[in-house]
Design an enzyme around this catalytic site. Structure first.
Site, PDB file in Angstrom:
ATOM      1  N   ARG A 198     -20.448  -1.019  22.668  1.00 35.06           N
ATOM      2  CA  ARG A 198     -21.720  -1.403  22.213  1.00 35.06           C
ATOM      3  C   ARG A 198     -22.131  -1.641  20.730  1.00 35.06           C
ATOM      4  O   ARG A 198     -23.035  -2.151  20.157  1.00 35.06           O
ATOM      5  CB  ARG A 198     -23.053  -0.438  22.730  1.00 35.06           C
ATOM      6  CG  ARG A 198     -23.102  -0.951  24.408  1.00 35.06           C
ATOM      7  CD  ARG A 198     -24.249  -0.176  24.687  1.00 35.06           C
ATOM      8  NE  ARG A 198     -24.207   1.223  24.731  1.00 35.06           N
ATOM      9  CZ  ARG A 198     -23.733   2.175  25.945  1.00 35.06           C
ATOM     10  NH1 ARG A 198     -23.391   1.340  26.587  1.00 35.06           N
ATOM     11  NH2 ARG A 198     -23.706   3.283  25.917  1.00 35.06           N
TER      12      ARG A 198
ATOM     13  N   HIS B  59       0.781  -1.243   0.005  1.00 39.06           N
ATOM     14  CA  HIS B  59      -0.026  -0.031  -0.160  1.00 39.06           C
ATOM     15  C   HIS B  59       0.853   1.234  -0.063  1.00 39.06           C
ATOM     16  O   HIS B  59       1.524   1.625   1.036  1.00 39.06           O
ATOM     17  CB  HIS B  59      -0.802  -0.005   1.214  1.00 39.06           C
ATOM     18  CG  HIS B  59      -1.947   1.020   1.208  1.00 39.06           C
ATOM     19  ND1 HIS B  59      -3.041   0.791   1.878  1.00 39.06           N
ATOM     20  CD2 HIS B  59      -2.042   2.013   0.604  1.00 39.06           C
ATOM     21  CE1 HIS B  59      -3.763   2.013   1.631  1.00 39.06           C
ATOM     22  NE2 HIS B  59      -3.343   2.840   0.838  1.00 39.06           N
TER      23      HIS B  59
ATOM     24  N   HIS C 294     -11.879   2.986   3.932  1.00 37.01           N
ATOM     25  CA  HIS C 294     -12.656   4.185   3.812  1.00 37.01           C
ATOM     26  C   HIS C 294     -14.105   3.891   3.735  1.00 37.01           C
ATOM     27  O   HIS C 294     -14.777   3.886   3.022  1.00 37.01           O
ATOM     28  CB  HIS C 294     -12.302   4.733   2.493  1.00 37.01           C
ATOM     29  CG  HIS C 294     -10.931   5.273   2.374  1.00 37.01           C
ATOM     30  ND1 HIS C 294     -10.579   6.599   2.757  1.00 37.01           N
ATOM     31  CD2 HIS C 294      -9.878   4.629   2.070  1.00 37.01           C
ATOM     32  CE1 HIS C 294      -9.165   6.894   2.631  1.00 37.01           C
ATOM     33  NE2 HIS C 294      -8.667   5.707   2.218  1.00 37.01           N
TER      34      HIS C 294
ATOM     35  N   GLY D 262       3.946   6.403  13.829  1.00 34.47           N
ATOM     36  CA  GLY D 262       3.518   7.053  15.290  1.00 34.47           C
ATOM     37  C   GLY D 262       2.696   8.231  14.978  1.00 34.47           C
ATOM     38  O   GLY D 262       2.617   8.936  16.093  1.00 34.47           O
TER      39      GLY D 262
ATOM     40  N   HIS E 193      -0.248   8.316  12.335  1.00 35.27           N
ATOM     41  CA  HIS E 193      -1.540   7.689  12.095  1.00 35.27           C
ATOM     42  C   HIS E 193      -2.076   6.956  13.238  1.00 35.27           C
ATOM     43  O   HIS E 193      -3.139   6.884  13.526  1.00 35.27           O
ATOM     44  CB  HIS E 193      -1.287   6.912  10.620  1.00 35.27           C
ATOM     45  CG  HIS E 193      -1.269   7.691   9.414  1.00 35.27           C
ATOM     46  ND1 HIS E 193      -0.394   8.233   9.090  1.00 35.27           N
ATOM     47  CD2 HIS E 193      -2.490   7.911   8.536  1.00 35.27           C
ATOM     48  CE1 HIS E 193      -0.465   8.826   7.885  1.00 35.27           C
ATOM     49  NE2 HIS E 193      -1.568   8.528   7.724  1.00 35.27           N
TER      50      HIS E 193
ATOM     51  N   HIS F 296      -4.818   0.185   6.299  1.00 40.83           N
ATOM     52  CA  HIS F 296      -4.544   1.323   7.250  1.00 40.83           C
ATOM     53  C   HIS F 296      -5.492   1.295   8.361  1.00 40.83           C
ATOM     54  O   HIS F 296      -6.152   2.140   8.697  1.00 40.83           O
ATOM     55  CB  HIS F 296      -4.564   2.472   6.818  1.00 40.83           C
ATOM     56  CG  HIS F 296      -5.557   2.925   5.989  1.00 40.83           C
ATOM     57  ND1 HIS F 296      -6.892   3.078   6.021  1.00 40.83           N
ATOM     58  CD2 HIS F 296      -5.371   3.625   4.650  1.00 40.83           C
ATOM     59  CE1 HIS F 296      -7.501   3.684   5.038  1.00 40.83           C
ATOM     60  NE2 HIS F 296      -6.701   3.851   4.011  1.00 40.83           N
TER      61      HIS F 296
ATOM     62  N   ASP G 218       1.584   3.525   3.124  1.00 41.05           N
ATOM     63  CA  ASP G 218       0.693   4.590   2.549  1.00 41.05           C
ATOM     64  C   ASP G 218       1.442   5.748   2.015  1.00 41.05           C
ATOM     65  O   ASP G 218       0.811   7.039   2.158  1.00 41.05           O
ATOM     66  CB  ASP G 218      -0.211   4.886   3.604  1.00 41.05           C
ATOM     67  CG  ASP G 218      -1.695   5.393   3.093  1.00 41.05           C
ATOM     68  OD1 ASP G 218      -1.788   5.376   1.670  1.00 41.05           O
ATOM     69  OD2 ASP G 218      -2.319   5.885   3.576  1.00 41.05           O
TER      70      ASP G 218
ATOM     71  N   LEU H 157      -5.428  13.579   7.397  1.00 40.86           N
ATOM     72  CA  LEU H 157      -4.262  13.171   7.114  1.00 40.86           C
ATOM     73  C   LEU H 157      -4.089  12.811   5.678  1.00 40.86           C
ATOM     74  O   LEU H 157      -5.093  12.315   5.133  1.00 40.86           O
ATOM     75  CB  LEU H 157      -3.499  11.972   7.927  1.00 40.86           C
ATOM     76  CG  LEU H 157      -3.219  12.219   9.666  1.00 40.86           C
ATOM     77  CD1 LEU H 157      -3.130  11.107  10.135  1.00 40.86           C
ATOM     78  CD2 LEU H 157      -1.943  13.252   9.386  1.00 40.86           C
TER      79      LEU H 157
END
Length: 395
Positions: free
Chosen positions: A239, A71, A207, A261, A263, A228, A286, A321
């Protein structure tokens, strides 16, 4: 490669990471494109020792498999969406210098014509021979995602899952598409997931606004992976377990992690690593075009991005991001230094697990005789000292 080059032997001495663990007094023999031996010095075949044309000693360092990034959107100032031979050379040459020996060219949510063009360029590039990091195929991230969680994807190009497009791409470029990321709750998604699974393509969620129950239904249809983890998806609530709850709790799902560190907090990565111990955790970057470049303004797909202190965000939404500027070696180091994983665990997450996921573990991802000589030499403090791809030293 000449016959002389095919028979040439390189010997790398150091702490060799094999599937049986680290051989502290180890040696790895490269012959041509492949690994001829990986194990204890005492068991090195005499013919390989006698045929050595080059010998490298790194007694306190480590010899590990090359990283496989499934990715990654770009680097070195270039984006896979702008693919040409020169662009692909720029991206792969940079990532090879950071320890990535194989990768999937990852697209963005974009118009079909733009995706068509990337597939053609990558296919042509693979056919003409690759000088740096091997492009093992393409990862289509979108356009079949949720408009509620676009992240740094352009919502204007989001569409429902379209099996006709998939059939066209796979028919035109057999074996090129290795992974497709989609939102499993969207119209047509379950049918697309089943189709992908039947054709040996990794169906991944990302997504997505899915509920826990919708993810489980998708897993039954053939969903096997999540991109990700923790980012751009419904979170864990006691719940409403959501997508994160399904990814953590369902052993049928493998999970990607961006170990920068930024994301994801190292403590959350530690929890994820404890939940995913059976080959189901995969290090990714990514990475976007700004990776390896100074702070400034860039694009991700067709969206403007600002990079400050190495953190990429959308120019018009600084809370979002926009990919990362991570490299695989930096992610590997964070997994060991801050998350607390062993070198063996971090290597598996960055090499063997992704190889298995996209179906190339028979020829790369671990240091075993007969496999491609995709090899990294690290110092005792895990800094990159050398990169070999298919037996040739690149860095």
């Amino acid at each position: 490669m000449s016959s002389e080059a095919k028979n040439a032997v390189q010997l790398l001495y150091g702490q060799v990471l094999t599937p049986r663990g680290i051989r502290t007094d180890g040696v790895l023999a490269i012959q041509g494109e492949n690994i001829a031996y990986a194990g204890d010095v005492s068991e090195l075949p005499a013919n390989l020792k006698q045929a050595a044309a080059e010998v490298i000693h790194q007694p306190d360092g480590y010899i590990v498999p090359g990283f496989i990034d499934i990715h990654v959107h770009g680097g070195n100032g270039e984006d896979f969406m702008d693919a040409t031979k020169d662009v692909l050379d720029q991206i792969t040459s940079f990532h090879s210098s950071q320890g990535t020996t194989a990768m999937l060219a990852t697209t963005m949510t974009a118009p079909k014509k733009a995706i068509d063009r990337v597939l053609k360029e990558v296919s042509d590039y693979r056919n003409q021979g690759m000088s740096y990091t091997r492009l093992e195929g393409v990862h289509l991230e979108g356009p079949f995602i949720s408009p509620k969680w676009p992240g740094a994807q352009n919502p204007e190009h989001i569409v429902h899952a379209n099996i006709r497009w998939l059939e066209e791409w796979v028919s035109q470029y057999p074996g090129l598409v290795r992974q497709v990321t989609l939102a499993p709750e969207r119209e047509g998604a379950l049918e697309a997931i089943s189709w992908l699974d039947q054709h040996g393509i990794v169906a991944a969620l990302g997504h997505t606004d899915a509920t826990y129950e919708e993810v489980e239904a998708a897993v039954e249809a053939g969903l096997s992976h999540g991109v990700h983890t923790f980012n751009a998806m419904t979170g864990l609530h006691h719940r409403k377990p959501g997508v994160v709850g399904a990814m953590l709790g369902d052993d049928r799902l493998s999970c990607e992690i961006i170990a920068d560190g930024i994301h994801v907090h190292p403590a959350a990565i530690r929890i994820l690593a404890r939940m995913k111990q059976d080959g189901n955790l995969i290090l990714i970057t990514d990475a976007m075009s700004a990776t390896g470049m100074p702070d400034g303004e860039y694009t991700l797909g067709d969206l403007p991005v600002v990079v400050e202190k190495g953190i990429a965000t959308l120019k018009h939404n600084r809370d979002s991001l926009a990919g990362s500027t991570l490299t695989m070696i930096k992610g590997f180091q964070l997994l060991v230094r801050e998350v607390g994983l062993s070198i063996e665990q971090a290597s598996t997450i960055g090499s063997m697990n992704p190889a298995r996921k996209i179906g190339i573990a028979d020829r790369t991802g671990s240091l075993e005789a007969g496999k491609l000589a995709d090899i990294l030499v690290l110092s005792s403090d895990l800094e990159l000292q050398g990169v070999w791809i298919q037996g040739q030293r690149k860095h």
